[in-house]
Design a protein around this motif. Structure first.
Motif, PDB file in Angstrom:
ATOM      1  N   ASN A 194      32.832  42.487  40.952  1.00  0.00           N
ATOM      2  CA  ASN A 194      33.921  41.857  41.704  1.00  0.00           C
ATOM      3  C   ASN A 194      33.949  40.353  41.441  1.00  0.00           C
ATOM      4  N   ALA A 195      32.797  39.707  41.540  1.00  0.00           N
ATOM      5  CA  ALA A 195      32.733  38.261  41.337  1.00  0.00           C
ATOM      6  C   ALA A 195      33.040  37.904  39.879  1.00  0.00           C
ATOM      7  N   GLN A 196      32.568  38.705  38.928  1.00  0.00           N
ATOM      8  CA  GLN A 196      32.857  38.459  37.516  1.00  0.00           C
ATOM      9  C   GLN A 196      34.360  38.568  37.244  1.00  0.00           C
ATOM     10  N   LEU A 197      35.004  39.555  37.831  1.00  0.00           N
ATOM     11  CA  LEU A 197      36.451  39.700  37.650  1.00  0.00           C
ATOM     12  C   LEU A 197      37.192  38.508  38.251  1.00  0.00           C
ATOM     13  N   GLY A 198      36.673  37.974  39.345  1.00  0.00           N
ATOM     14  CA  GLY A 198      37.250  36.757  39.922  1.00  0.00           C
ATOM     15  C   GLY A 198      37.123  35.588  38.968  1.00  0.00           C
TER      16      GLY A 198
END
Length: 146
Positions: A17-21
């Motif tokens: 999730n954070a990487q996609l952000g």
């Protein structure tokens, strides 16, 4: 209630999730002219980077290997961002696009919290609840641009 999720599944989801952000902000920043939303996106980028780092530290502690998001998903996001900003790179449009991604992430994270809450390692739970709070704050701040 869904199937209980393990710490490794939840940690992988937090990281993904954070990487996609990070990726979506990196992709959209060159298209943004409005300085106010650019500043907000840079702040969000820093927070996502921090979460990625904390997730990686926890993964190492638990002996887990975290995977990068699927390259196809990243390519699809890049295409959607380029198409979505090609004719309208206004702060309002950028905020709408980012809110959609944030809400999608929040839904997934909150489901994981529900599905793993009873068995989750306290450190994983704290990181998950931190990311949820951060994304809720992002959503609120981005809505100010609508």
């Amino acid at each position: 209630m869904g199937e209980l999720k393990s710490d490794s599944e939840i940690l992988a989801e937090i990281y993904r999730n954070a990487q996609l952000g990070v990726v979506s902000i990196t992709d959209i920043l060159p298209e943004v002219d409005d300085e106010r939303i650019k500043e907000e996106l840079l702040r969000e980028h820093e927070e996502y980077e921090r979460i990625c780092s904390e997730a990686a530290t926890l993964a190492t502690k638990f002996g887990l290997e975290l995977k990068e998001p699927n390259p196809m998903k990243k390519a699809m996001m890049w295409s959607a961002i380029k198409m979505g900003t090609a004719s309208d790179n206004s702060a309002q449009n950028v905020a709408q696009m980012m809110i959609k991604g944030t809400v999608t992430g929040l839904t997934s994270l909150k489901t994981s919290l529900t599905d793993g809450e009873k068995i989750m390692d306290p450190e994983v739970k704290k990181l998950l609840t931190d990311l949820i709070a951060i994304e809720e704050d992002f959503e609120k701040k981005l809505k100010a641009f609508l």
